[in-house]
Each structure stands twice: as C-alpha cells, then as structure tokens.
Design a protein around this motif. Structure first.
Motif, PDB file in Angstrom:
ATOM      1  N   SER A 175       0.846  -1.186   0.000  1.00 36.17           N
ATOM      2  CA  SER A 175       0.000   0.000   0.000  1.00 36.17           C
ATOM      3  C   SER A 175       0.885   1.242   0.000  1.00 36.17           C
ATOM      4  CB  SER A 175      -0.939  -0.003   1.216  1.00 36.17           C
ATOM      5  OG  SER A 175      -1.884   1.044   1.126  1.00 36.17           O
ATOM      6  N   THR A 176       0.326   2.367   0.370  1.00 35.54           N
ATOM      7  CA  THR A 176       1.066   3.623   0.446  1.00 35.54           C
ATOM      8  C   THR A 176       0.958   4.186   1.855  1.00 35.54           C
ATOM      9  OG1 THR A 176       1.238   5.899  -0.383  1.00 35.54           O
ATOM     10  CG2 THR A 176      -0.950   4.922  -0.365  1.00 35.54           C
ATOM     11  N   ALA A 177       1.995   4.890   2.283  1.00 35.22           N
ATOM     12  CA  ALA A 177       1.966   5.589   3.570  1.00 35.22           C
ATOM     13  C   ALA A 177       1.504   7.026   3.397  1.00 35.22           C
ATOM     14  CB  ALA A 177       3.351   5.549   4.208  1.00 35.22           C
ATOM     15  N   HIS A 178       0.991   7.376   2.204  1.00 36.53           N
ATOM     16  CA  HIS A 178       0.544   8.740   1.916  1.00 36.53           C
ATOM     17  C   HIS A 178      -0.908   8.751   1.450  1.00 36.53           C
ATOM     18  CE1 HIS A 178       4.422  10.777   2.370  1.00 36.53           C
ATOM     19  NE2 HIS A 178       4.970   9.723   1.793  1.00 36.53           N
ATOM     20  N   PRO A 179      -1.851   8.425   2.331  1.00 35.39           N
ATOM     21  CA  PRO A 179      -3.259   8.570   1.942  1.00 35.39           C
ATOM     22  C   PRO A 179      -3.598  10.043   1.756  1.00 35.39           C
ATOM     23  CG  PRO A 179      -3.075   8.182   4.301  1.00 35.39           C
ATOM     24  CD  PRO A 179      -1.697   8.007   3.734  1.00 35.39           C
ATOM     25  N   HIS A 180      -4.642  10.297   0.992  1.00 33.30           N
ATOM     26  CA  HIS A 180      -5.109  11.671   0.793  1.00 33.30           C
ATOM     27  C   HIS A 180      -6.462  11.871   1.475  1.00 33.30           C
ATOM     28  CE1 HIS A 180      -2.223  13.672  -1.750  1.00 33.30           C
ATOM     29  NE2 HIS A 180      -2.165  12.628  -2.572  1.00 33.30           N
ATOM     30  N   HIS A 181      -6.775  13.148   1.767  1.00 34.95           N
ATOM     31  CA  HIS A 181      -8.055  13.537   2.345  1.00 34.95           C
ATOM     32  C   HIS A 181      -8.504  14.813   1.654  1.00 34.95           C
ATOM     33  CE1 HIS A 181      -7.434  10.861   5.900  1.00 34.95           C
ATOM     34  NE2 HIS A 181      -6.173  11.133   5.635  1.00 34.95           N
ATOM     35  N   ASP A 182      -9.789  14.897   1.347  1.00 32.48           N
ATOM     36  CA  ASP A 182     -10.284  16.111   0.701  1.00 32.48           C
ATOM     37  C   ASP A 182     -11.293  16.857   1.571  1.00 32.48           C
ATOM     38  OD1 ASP A 182     -12.554  14.552   0.500  1.00 32.48           O
ATOM     39  OD2 ASP A 182     -12.555  14.447  -1.695  1.00 32.48           O
ATOM     40  N   ALA A 370      -4.522  21.834   3.888  1.00 35.14           N
ATOM     41  CA  ALA A 370      -5.941  22.081   4.125  1.00 35.14           C
ATOM     42  C   ALA A 370      -6.522  23.054   3.111  1.00 35.14           C
ATOM     43  CB  ALA A 370      -6.146  22.612   5.551  1.00 35.14           C
ATOM     44  N   ARG A 371      -5.715  23.981   2.658  1.00 30.10           N
ATOM     45  CA  ARG A 371      -6.189  25.007   1.724  1.00 30.10           C
ATOM     46  C   ARG A 371      -5.995  24.615   0.267  1.00 30.10           C
ATOM     47  NH1 ARG A 371      -4.821  31.434   2.125  1.00 30.10           N
ATOM     48  NH2 ARG A 371      -5.078  32.001  -0.067  1.00 30.10           N
ATOM     49  N   CYS A 372      -4.908  23.930  -0.050  1.00 30.10           N
ATOM     50  CA  CYS A 372      -4.495  23.786  -1.454  1.00 30.10           C
ATOM     51  C   CYS A 372      -4.510  22.365  -2.007  1.00 30.10           C
ATOM     52  CB  CYS A 372      -3.088  24.361  -1.632  1.00 30.10           C
ATOM     53  SG  CYS A 372      -2.960  26.118  -1.250  1.00 30.10           S
ATOM     54  N   ALA A 373      -4.700  21.350  -1.198  1.00 28.27           N
ATOM     55  CA  ALA A 373      -4.672  19.990  -1.741  1.00 28.27           C
ATOM     56  C   ALA A 373      -5.739  19.828  -2.814  1.00 28.27           C
ATOM     57  CB  ALA A 373      -4.891  18.977  -0.626  1.00 28.27           C
ATOM     58  N   GLY A 374      -5.309  19.451  -4.010  1.00 28.38           N
ATOM     59  CA  GLY A 374      -6.223  19.286  -5.123  1.00 28.38           C
ATOM     60  C   GLY A 374      -6.586  20.563  -5.831  1.00 28.38           C
ATOM     61  N   ARG A 375      -5.963  21.681  -5.427  1.00 31.92           N
ATOM     62  CA  ARG A 375      -6.271  22.981  -6.010  1.00 31.92           C
ATOM     63  C   ARG A 375      -4.976  23.672  -6.443  1.00 31.92           C
ATOM     64  NH1 ARG A 375      -8.803  22.531  -1.043  1.00 31.92           N
ATOM     65  NH2 ARG A 375     -11.065  22.221  -1.131  1.00 31.92           N
ATOM     66  N   ALA A 376      -5.121  24.760  -7.200  1.00 38.87           N
ATOM     67  CA  ALA A 376      -3.946  25.533  -7.591  1.00 38.87           C
ATOM     68  C   ALA A 376      -3.250  26.068  -6.340  1.00 38.87           C
ATOM     69  CB  ALA A 376      -4.365  26.687  -8.506  1.00 38.87           C
ATOM     70  N   TYR A 377      -1.927  26.146  -6.403  1.00 41.63           N
ATOM     71  CA  TYR A 377      -1.142  26.547  -5.240  1.00 41.63           C
ATOM     72  C   TYR A 377       0.087  27.322  -5.703  1.00 41.63           C
ATOM     73  CZ  TYR A 377       2.209  22.864  -6.449  1.00 41.63           C
ATOM     74  OH  TYR A 377       3.143  22.103  -7.092  1.00 41.63           O
ATOM     75  N   ARG A 426      -1.680  29.664  10.387  1.00 40.30           N
ATOM     76  CA  ARG A 426      -2.137  30.529  11.475  1.00 40.30           C
ATOM     77  C   ARG A 426      -3.652  30.648  11.402  1.00 40.30           C
ATOM     78  NH1 ARG A 426      -3.480  35.845  12.235  1.00 40.30           N
ATOM     79  NH2 ARG A 426      -3.053  36.365  10.046  1.00 40.30           N
ATOM     80  N   PRO A 427      -4.349  30.409  12.492  1.00 40.66           N
ATOM     81  CA  PRO A 427      -5.811  30.530  12.470  1.00 40.66           C
ATOM     82  C   PRO A 427      -6.225  31.926  12.008  1.00 40.66           C
ATOM     83  CG  PRO A 427      -5.094  29.477  14.503  1.00 40.66           C
ATOM     84  CD  PRO A 427      -3.851  29.953  13.805  1.00 40.66           C
ATOM     85  N   GLY A 428      -7.110  31.967  11.034  1.00 35.83           N
ATOM     86  CA  GLY A 428      -7.591  33.236  10.508  1.00 35.83           C
ATOM     87  C   GLY A 428      -6.694  33.871   9.481  1.00 35.83           C
ATOM     88  N   GLY A 429      -5.558  33.238   9.166  1.00 32.05           N
ATOM     89  CA  GLY A 429      -4.634  33.786   8.189  1.00 32.05           C
ATOM     90  C   GLY A 429      -5.225  33.776   6.791  1.00 32.05           C
ATOM     91  N   SER A 430      -4.917  34.800   6.004  1.00 34.18           N
ATOM     92  CA  SER A 430      -5.483  34.897   4.658  1.00 34.18           C
ATOM     93  C   SER A 430      -4.511  34.448   3.579  1.00 34.18           C
ATOM     94  CB  SER A 430      -5.928  36.340   4.373  1.00 34.18           C
ATOM     95  OG  SER A 430      -4.830  37.238   4.508  1.00 34.18           O
ATOM     96  N   ALA A 431      -3.215  34.578   3.821  1.00 36.62           N
ATOM     97  CA  ALA A 431      -2.222  34.213   2.815  1.00 36.62           C
ATOM     98  C   ALA A 431      -1.914  32.719   2.868  1.00 36.62           C
ATOM     99  CB  ALA A 431      -0.939  35.026   3.022  1.00 36.62           C
ATOM    100  N   GLU A 432      -1.574  32.164   1.711  1.00 35.98           N
ATOM    101  CA  GLU A 432      -1.274  30.732   1.620  1.00 35.98           C
ATOM    102  C   GLU A 432      -0.090  30.329   2.495  1.00 35.98           C
ATOM    103  OE1 GLU A 432       0.364  27.694  -1.823  1.00 35.98           O
ATOM    104  OE2 GLU A 432      -0.957  29.353  -2.438  1.00 35.98           O
ATOM    105  N   ASP A 433       0.864  31.224   2.686  1.00 37.35           N
ATOM    106  CA  ASP A 433       2.047  30.897   3.475  1.00 37.35           C
ATOM    107  C   ASP A 433       2.033  31.558   4.852  1.00 37.35           C
ATOM    108  OD1 ASP A 433       2.398  33.463   2.562  1.00 37.35           O
ATOM    109  OD2 ASP A 433       4.487  33.182   1.923  1.00 37.35           O
ATOM    110  N   ASP A 434       0.853  31.922   5.332  1.00 34.93           N
ATOM    111  CA  ASP A 434       0.719  32.532   6.655  1.00 34.93           C
ATOM    112  C   ASP A 434       0.654  31.417   7.696  1.00 34.93           C
ATOM    113  OD1 ASP A 434       0.215  34.025   8.893  1.00 34.93           O
ATOM    114  OD2 ASP A 434      -1.538  35.052   8.098  1.00 34.93           O
ATOM    115  N   GLY A 435       1.769  31.172   8.347  1.00 32.48           N
ATOM    116  CA  GLY A 435       1.840  30.109   9.334  1.00 32.48           C
ATOM    117  C   GLY A 435       3.273  29.834   9.707  1.00 32.48           C
TER     118      GLY A 435
END
Length: 490
Positions: A175-182, A370-377, A426-435
């Motif tokens: 199997s794989t050790a990298h399952p995905h979640h959407d 959480a924000r970008c999996a399966g989406r443009a990043y 960061r909770p409430g952060g708006s930028a993709e790299d805010d954290g």
C-alpha cells in the motif's frame, strides 16, 4: 546479511549520527524553548521513523528498514513537551523476543529457504514496521508503512493498540503511507500481487473503506505515493516493476526484485473520485519519484506535480552503509509537472507533456494542505542541500510564479540537518504561506536534535526546543491541532 553492528568510524561524516540507533524512551519531558513560540500555536506534532538499526548481531541494510519509533511534541501556552516510544509492532516484538530480525523489510530479509519464501508469498507474514508516516484511517490514528498493516496507537500515550483491519474487499500486500483527504473522505490504494495482480483504489469514509476501482496489472510498479485533484485520483506507475512470481521464488529482499524497465515509460491513470471510472491514461518519458506534491485541474487537464529523478538509483544511494560512509548524496531531483488531458481513451495511454517547474533539488515536500490539496497553489516547502553532495542540510521554500518561473529561499545552519518541514496555518490567516513550519533538526555539534519553528513566509527562525538525545533521521509526520481533523494533513 551483515551480522556485525557497525563500528564508529572517525572518517564518518558528522551527520552519520542520524543513522545510529536510539534506545532511549522518555515521556512528557518539558523542553527549554529558545526564542518565542507564536501564541496561537498549539496541538501536537507526531512523527514516526526508523530508530533501531541493529537487532542482536544483525543489521538492517537500508534507511527504510529500521524499527519504528514514534515521536510526539506537544505545544501549548508557550510550552513544549516531548515523548518518544518504540512502536510495539509484531515486527518489533518478534525481533526483541528472538534476538534477530524477524520479518522482511524493504531491503532486509531474514534468511529463508525457497520453500519458506514461497509459503511466505502465499501466506504472507507482512511487516507491520510502520516507520514512514502518521495519519488517520477509519477515524483512528495510525502509523503507516508500505504494507497493508496500519498500526493503531494512542496519540496521548503513544501506546501501540494493534493493526487496523481493512474491509475484506480491500485485498493486497502493498500500500502507500501517503493517503489523501479532501475534507469529505480519505483515499488510498493497495496492490495485490499473485497469479493475478491488481491495483485497488478505495475511499475511506465514516470509519469504513469502499472499493472505488480495480485495475489489473501484469507487472506492478513500485509507487510510494499518488496524486489527488478536486475530482480525480492519479496513479503514477514508474518503470520500476516486478514480476510477482519472482517475489515468491527469489532469495532477495522485497525491493531488489524490482527491475528498471525504461522502455515501459511512466504511465499515469486518472480515476474519477465519485464513481471510480478511469477517465484518462497518459504516458511520459521514464522517471522515478517518491513524492507527489499536488495535483489540480486546469483547462480540461489534470496537472500532476511531483519530485522526479531520472531513474531509481536513489534507492541504492539510501543504503545505510553508504549513508554512514559519507559518500556524496548526488541524486538529482526536480519539481516536475505532467499534464494529463481528461477525456482521452482509457485504453491506450497518450503522450503527456512534462516540464520542470524549479531546477532546485528538494525532497520531503509539504504544502498548505488544508487550503491547497487538489487545487492551484503557489508554495511548496521541503528539504534540500546547501553543500553539494551533503546529506539534506537546509529547508527550502519554492514559490511558483504565474509566469512559469520559480523563486526559492532557504534556512541553513552549519552542522544542522533538518527533516520534513510540516506547515501549520495561522488561524484566521489569509495568505497561503501565513503560518509556521515545524521541523526536527539534528544538531551534530551538540549530538542532540531540536524542534525548529520557522516563519513559513520568510523562513525566519521563531523558536527551537532541544530534546535530551539525538533523533534518527525519519520521513514523515503531521501536526494535529485537536487530534481528530483528517483534512489538516497529507
């Protein structure tokens, strides 16, 4: 099989400490924090990785083989506590009881007769040495490797709770050790090897698994991960393939039965999440990869981003003896995009264009999942090399530009060797790299490891907290803000 514990070599590189056994286990040790942790940062970073490389007079042969140990950093109120514990898998317990390596691993195999190998193939005693990743399956915290034996554990005490059983329709040995979640459900695959072999993609929802599709295969490929976009799953078959009959009859460890067959090319199969239908098959030039970075849909195609090597030679370069010797780690890996057009015939694979997104070598990639999996990043973080040929010695941030270019930034400190950088938003952060990024770093001068906290946007150091011993180099883990949210991790 090597039966001698490796002696210390004065010529060994400083980072060889990261390939040495850690026997010490501690629980809830408060760590001294240097710098200032963000006031919003809490939860737990839980990782697994190899920590015991010898059993009795026998040595494991590969970085992927060592017996698994869990590491947990709990953060809250500006305080960090640390616990670590060996995963009490059957592979570990049998080895400790017998005094020798008990189960076959990636590149290490107990000596068996031909009869024993054949019986083991048809009645497999798979390893449950889950030393690759930590995730959630069927609503339970598990440690994962590349067999179909996820090991459940208590995230608070790190106590091993036993193997998680798949649904009976999800049959296979690999199997794989990298399952995905959407955010709605999880996805993974198993590979059944036998007289008739198959890939089986499945969904994990509400505590049970559901078979999505079954793809017959004659010579299964070695795959470490797979891709996921908003509506599709992407299975990438590299030309490192195996004859299942050889696995049953050879006298070689698991991975040494695979053969590099560049004439087969790299084949991508795109599968619809909703119904399990194959909607496209594509082929590109031969390459190899451990890790997919992301995938997303654009203009009728799925863009599949992964870290590619020209061939599978990286596997041999990660043998323990080679790593401990300081032989240059000179593998070339590139962030690569493969474009697969949706709607092509599912029978014959069509040619797929491929491009290099960034010429800088990185590995162990992470995104704002959480924000970008399966989406443009735009951003991917990983580990890299500041000193050519050195073991991984920096944390690299890659920014993908809208013009097709890429910019990079790095964190590096002499004598320090970081692991996978885990992004925490960061909770409430708006930028993709805010954290922040959380990474476990080996400090070779102090012969100890520390938790490093970096600002994810600038790679400025925010804080660090040293543990009372070294932590051997590992692979993957995840940050759990409340220990139950599967949409936060990769």
């Amino acid at each position: 099989m090597n039966r001698q514990k490796p002696a210390k070599d004065a010529r060994a590189p400083r980072y060889a400490l990261g390939f040495s056994t850690l026997d010490n286990e501690v629980s809830g040790v408060p760590l001294r924090v240097e710098g200032a942790l963000p006031v919003w940062l809490g939860g737990s970073l839980i990782r697994t990785g190899p920590a015991k490389f010898e059993v009795g007079h026998q040595s494991y042969q590969h970085l992927f083989d060592g017996l698994a140990m869990l590491h947990c950093f709990t953060i809250g109120g500006g305080v960090v506590t640390y616990s670590n514990r060996f995963l009490r898998s059957q592979a570990y317990c049998e080895a400790m009881e017998s005094g020798h390596i008990a189960r076959g691993e990636f590149m290490t195999d107990p000596c068996r007769t031909l009869f024993g190998r054949v019986m083991a193939f048809f009645n497999p005693k798979l390893t449950d040495n889950a030393n690759v990743n930590v995730s959630v399956l069927a609503g339970q915290m598990v440690a994962l490797a590349e067999t179909t034996l996820p090991v459940r554990f208590d995230p608070h005490t790190l106590e091993t709770l036993g193997v998680l059983d798949y649904d009976t329709s999800i049959r296979g040995q690999v199997s794989t050790a990298h399952p995905h979640h959407d955010g709605k459900r999880g996805y993974s695959y198993v590979i059944e090897m036998g007289r008739k072999s198959a890939y089986r993609m499945f969904a994990d929802e509400a505590g049970s698994q559901r078979l999505l599709c079954e793809l017959p295969v004659d010579r299964p490929a070695y795959m470490h991960s797979f891709g996921m976009s908003e509506h599709f799953l992407v299975l990438t078959e590299f030309p490192l393939r195996v004859n299942p009959l050889r696995l049953a009859t050879s006298n070689e460890p698991f991975i040494r039965n695979y053969r590099w067959t560049p004439e087969a090319g790299t084949v991508l199969t795109v599968i619809e999440k909703a119904g399990g239908s194959v909607v496209a098959r594509a082929k590109t030039a031969p390459c190899f990869a451990f890790h997919h970075v992301n995938a997303y849909e654009s203009d009728g195609a799925v863009l599949v981003d992964l870290l590619t090597y020209p061939d599978a030679g990286i596997i041999e370069r990660l043998r323990l003896a080679r790593l401990r010797s300081g032989e240059p780690l000179d593998a070339t890996v590139r962030l690569t995009r493969i474009r697969v057009r949706i709607g092509t015939e599912a029978g014959d694979a069509v040619e797929a264009p491929r491009e290099t997104l960034c010429p800088t070598s990185i590995e162990l990639p992470r995104i704002n999942y959480a924000r970008c999996a399966g989406r443009a990043y735009r951003f991917v973080w990983g580990t890299g090399q500041t000193i050519p040929g050195n073991f991984i010695d920096n944390i690299t941030k890659v920014e993908l530009g809208s013009d097709g270019g890429a910019r990079t930034n790095t964190w590096h400190q002499d004598g320090c060797y970081p692991g996978e950088p885990v992004f925490v938003a960061r909770p409430g952060g708006s930028a993709e790299d805010d954290g922040v990024l959380l990474s476990i770093v080996l400090d070779t001068a102090r012969e100890r490891s520390f938790l490093l906290v970096l600002d994810a946007a600038s790679l400025e150091e925010k804080a660090r907290a040293a543990v009372p011993h070294h932590i051997p180099f590992g692979f993957h883990g995840n940050h759990f803000p409340d220990l139950v949210r599967p949409d936060e991790f990769a």
